[in-house]
Write a protein that holds these residues in place. Sequence first.
Motif, PDB file in Angstrom:
ATOM      1  N   ASP A   1      20.467  41.791  67.939  1.00 57.30           N
ATOM      2  CA  ASP A   1      20.533  43.219  67.626  1.00 57.30           C
ATOM      3  C   ASP A   1      20.274  43.469  66.152  1.00 57.30           C
ATOM      4  O   ASP A   1      20.729  44.448  65.592  1.00 57.30           O
ATOM      5  CB  ASP A   1      21.903  43.789  68.004  1.00 57.30           C
ATOM      6  CG  ASP A   1      21.947  44.294  69.435  1.00 57.30           C
ATOM      7  OD1 ASP A   1      20.890  44.375  70.074  1.00 57.30           O
ATOM      8  OD2 ASP A   1      23.055  44.619  69.912  1.00 57.30           O
ATOM      9  N   GLY A   2      19.566  42.544  65.500  1.00 56.98           N
ATOM     10  CA  GLY A   2      19.250  42.732  64.092  1.00 56.98           C
ATOM     11  C   GLY A   2      18.735  41.454  63.468  1.00 56.98           C
ATOM     12  O   GLY A   2      18.745  40.398  64.092  1.00 56.98           O
ATOM     13  N   PRO A   3      18.306  41.546  62.205  1.00 47.24           N
ATOM     14  CA  PRO A   3      17.639  40.417  61.561  1.00 47.24           C
ATOM     15  C   PRO A   3      18.557  39.360  60.956  1.00 47.24           C
ATOM     16  O   PRO A   3      18.111  38.267  60.642  1.00 47.24           O
ATOM     17  CB  PRO A   3      16.819  41.090  60.461  1.00 47.24           C
ATOM     18  CG  PRO A   3      17.607  42.302  60.109  1.00 47.24           C
ATOM     19  CD  PRO A   3      18.222  42.759  61.410  1.00 47.24           C
ATOM     20  N   ILE A   4      19.844  39.668  60.762  1.00 46.68           N
ATOM     21  CA  ILE A   4      20.738  38.747  60.064  1.00 46.68           C
ATOM     22  C   ILE A   4      21.892  38.342  60.974  1.00 46.68           C
ATOM     23  O   ILE A   4      22.655  39.198  61.424  1.00 46.68           O
ATOM     24  CB  ILE A   4      21.302  39.390  58.779  1.00 46.68           C
ATOM     25  CG1 ILE A   4      20.169  39.854  57.868  1.00 46.68           C
ATOM     26  CG2 ILE A   4      22.228  38.425  58.049  1.00 46.68           C
ATOM     27  CD1 ILE A   4      20.626  40.735  56.729  1.00 46.68           C
ATOM     28  N   PRO A   5      22.071  37.040  61.262  1.00 49.77           N
ATOM     29  CA  PRO A   5      23.207  36.597  62.067  1.00 49.77           C
ATOM     30  C   PRO A   5      24.526  36.904  61.355  1.00 49.77           C
ATOM     31  O   PRO A   5      24.622  36.793  60.138  1.00 49.77           O
ATOM     32  CB  PRO A   5      23.007  35.090  62.179  1.00 49.77           C
ATOM     33  CG  PRO A   5      21.603  34.825  61.768  1.00 49.77           C
ATOM     34  CD  PRO A   5      21.209  35.935  60.849  1.00 49.77           C
ATOM     35  N   GLY A   6      25.495  37.284  62.114  1.00 48.00           N
ATOM     36  CA  GLY A   6      26.811  37.625  61.552  1.00 48.00           C
ATOM     37  C   GLY A   6      27.020  39.123  61.567  1.00 48.00           C
ATOM     38  O   GLY A   6      27.742  39.624  62.422  1.00 48.00           O
ATOM     39  N   PRO A   7      26.345  39.866  60.649  1.00 51.83           N
ATOM     40  CA  PRO A   7      26.509  41.317  60.683  1.00 51.83           C
ATOM     41  C   PRO A   7      25.906  41.938  61.942  1.00 51.83           C
ATOM     42  O   PRO A   7      26.333  42.988  62.392  1.00 51.83           O
ATOM     43  CB  PRO A   7      25.769  41.819  59.448  1.00 51.83           C
ATOM     44  CG  PRO A   7      25.469  40.643  58.612  1.00 51.83           C
ATOM     45  CD  PRO A   7      25.575  39.435  59.486  1.00 51.83           C
ATOM     46  N   HIS A   8      24.877  41.277  62.496  1.00 48.12           N
ATOM     47  CA  HIS A   8      24.201  41.785  63.687  1.00 48.12           C
ATOM     48  C   HIS A   8      24.342  40.745  64.802  1.00 48.12           C
ATOM     49  O   HIS A   8      24.133  39.554  64.582  1.00 48.12           O
ATOM     50  CB  HIS A   8      22.724  42.057  63.402  1.00 48.12           C
ATOM     51  CG  HIS A   8      22.516  42.852  62.157  1.00 48.12           C
ATOM     52  ND1 HIS A   8      22.926  44.162  62.034  1.00 48.12           N
ATOM     53  CD2 HIS A   8      21.974  42.527  60.968  1.00 48.12           C
ATOM     54  CE1 HIS A   8      22.632  44.600  60.828  1.00 48.12           C
ATOM     55  NE2 HIS A   8      22.053  43.619  60.155  1.00 48.12           N
ATOM     56  N   PRO A   9      24.678  41.185  66.018  1.00 50.12           N
ATOM     57  CA  PRO A   9      24.971  40.251  67.098  1.00 50.12           C
ATOM     58  C   PRO A   9      23.776  39.408  67.554  1.00 50.12           C
ATOM     59  O   PRO A   9      22.654  39.885  67.633  1.00 50.12           O
ATOM     60  CB  PRO A   9      25.413  41.158  68.246  1.00 50.12           C
ATOM     61  CG  PRO A   9      25.818  42.444  67.612  1.00 50.12           C
ATOM     62  CD  PRO A   9      24.953  42.573  66.399  1.00 50.12           C
ATOM     63  N   LEU A  10      24.065  38.155  67.842  1.00 50.46           N
ATOM     64  CA  LEU A  10      23.167  37.283  68.605  1.00 50.46           C
ATOM     65  C   LEU A  10      23.607  37.454  70.047  1.00 50.46           C
ATOM     66  O   LEU A  10      24.741  37.149  70.395  1.00 50.46           O
ATOM     67  CB  LEU A  10      23.299  35.834  68.152  1.00 50.46           C
ATOM     68  CG  LEU A  10      22.539  34.781  68.952  1.00 50.46           C
ATOM     69  CD1 LEU A  10      21.034  35.034  68.876  1.00 50.46           C
ATOM     70  CD2 LEU A  10      22.858  33.389  68.433  1.00 50.46           C
ATOM     71  N   LEU A  11      22.754  38.005  70.895  1.00 52.05           N
ATOM     72  CA  LEU A  11      23.134  38.374  72.252  1.00 52.05           C
ATOM     73  C   LEU A  11      22.966  37.251  73.263  1.00 52.05           C
ATOM     74  O   LEU A  11      23.816  37.051  74.126  1.00 52.05           O
ATOM     75  CB  LEU A  11      22.321  39.596  72.694  1.00 52.05           C
ATOM     76  CG  LEU A  11      22.417  40.809  71.774  1.00 52.05           C
ATOM     77  CD1 LEU A  11      21.438  41.880  72.226  1.00 52.05           C
ATOM     78  CD2 LEU A  11      23.829  41.338  71.718  1.00 52.05           C
ATOM     79  N   SER A  12      21.849  36.554  73.185  1.00 52.88           N
ATOM     80  CA  SER A  12      21.589  35.494  74.157  1.00 52.88           C
ATOM     81  C   SER A  12      20.494  34.576  73.642  1.00 52.88           C
ATOM     82  O   SER A  12      19.777  34.906  72.703  1.00 52.88           O
ATOM     83  CB  SER A  12      21.163  36.085  75.505  1.00 52.88           C
ATOM     84  OG  SER A  12      19.959  36.806  75.381  1.00 52.88           O
ATOM     85  N   PHE A  13      20.406  33.410  74.264  1.00 49.42           N
ATOM     86  CA  PHE A  13      19.301  32.515  73.959  1.00 49.42           C
ATOM     87  C   PHE A  13      18.965  31.703  75.199  1.00 49.42           C
ATOM     88  O   PHE A  13      19.771  31.553  76.107  1.00 49.42           O
ATOM     89  CB  PHE A  13      19.592  31.617  72.748  1.00 49.42           C
ATOM     90  CG  PHE A  13      20.666  30.591  72.969  1.00 49.42           C
ATOM     91  CD1 PHE A  13      20.346  29.307  73.367  1.00 49.42           C
ATOM     92  CD2 PHE A  13      21.985  30.906  72.755  1.00 49.42           C
ATOM     93  CE1 PHE A  13      21.341  28.361  73.555  1.00 49.42           C
ATOM     94  CE2 PHE A  13      22.990  29.970  72.928  1.00 49.42           C
ATOM     95  CZ  PHE A  13      22.662  28.692  73.344  1.00 49.42           C
ATOM     96  N   GLY A  14      17.754  31.218  75.220  1.00 49.93           N
ATOM     97  CA  GLY A  14      17.306  30.402  76.345  1.00 49.93           C
ATOM     98  C   GLY A  14      16.292  29.389  75.868  1.00 49.93           C
ATOM     99  O   GLY A  14      15.585  29.611  74.890  1.00 49.93           O
ATOM    100  N   SER A  15      16.254  28.268  76.550  1.00 56.88           N
ATOM    101  CA  SER A  15      15.312  27.205  76.216  1.00 56.88           C
ATOM    102  C   SER A  15      14.693  26.645  77.483  1.00 56.88           C
ATOM    103  O   SER A  15      15.319  26.663  78.545  1.00 56.88           O
ATOM    104  CB  SER A  15      16.011  26.066  75.463  1.00 56.88           C
ATOM    105  OG  SER A  15      16.495  26.504  74.228  1.00 56.88           O
TER     106      SER A  15
END
Length: 57
Positions: free
Chosen positions: A12-26
């Motif tokens: 939900d944004g360019p910087i981890p921490g202040p903006h959420p990391l929602l999901s990832f996949g590999s």
Amino acid sequence: MEIYVNTDVETDGPIPGPHPLLSFGSAAYTAEGKLIGTFSANLVELEGAVGHPKTME
């Protein structure tokens, strides 16, 4: 054997921490392009993290 891994993240944004990391996949592939396996996860947002205004547009 060579293995190639392709990973994608949704944020939900360019910087981890202040903006959420929602999901990832590999996805893992052999050098010949055969799919070996996949993995994905939805993450819990950090307390206080908010979406970046431009991302939310």
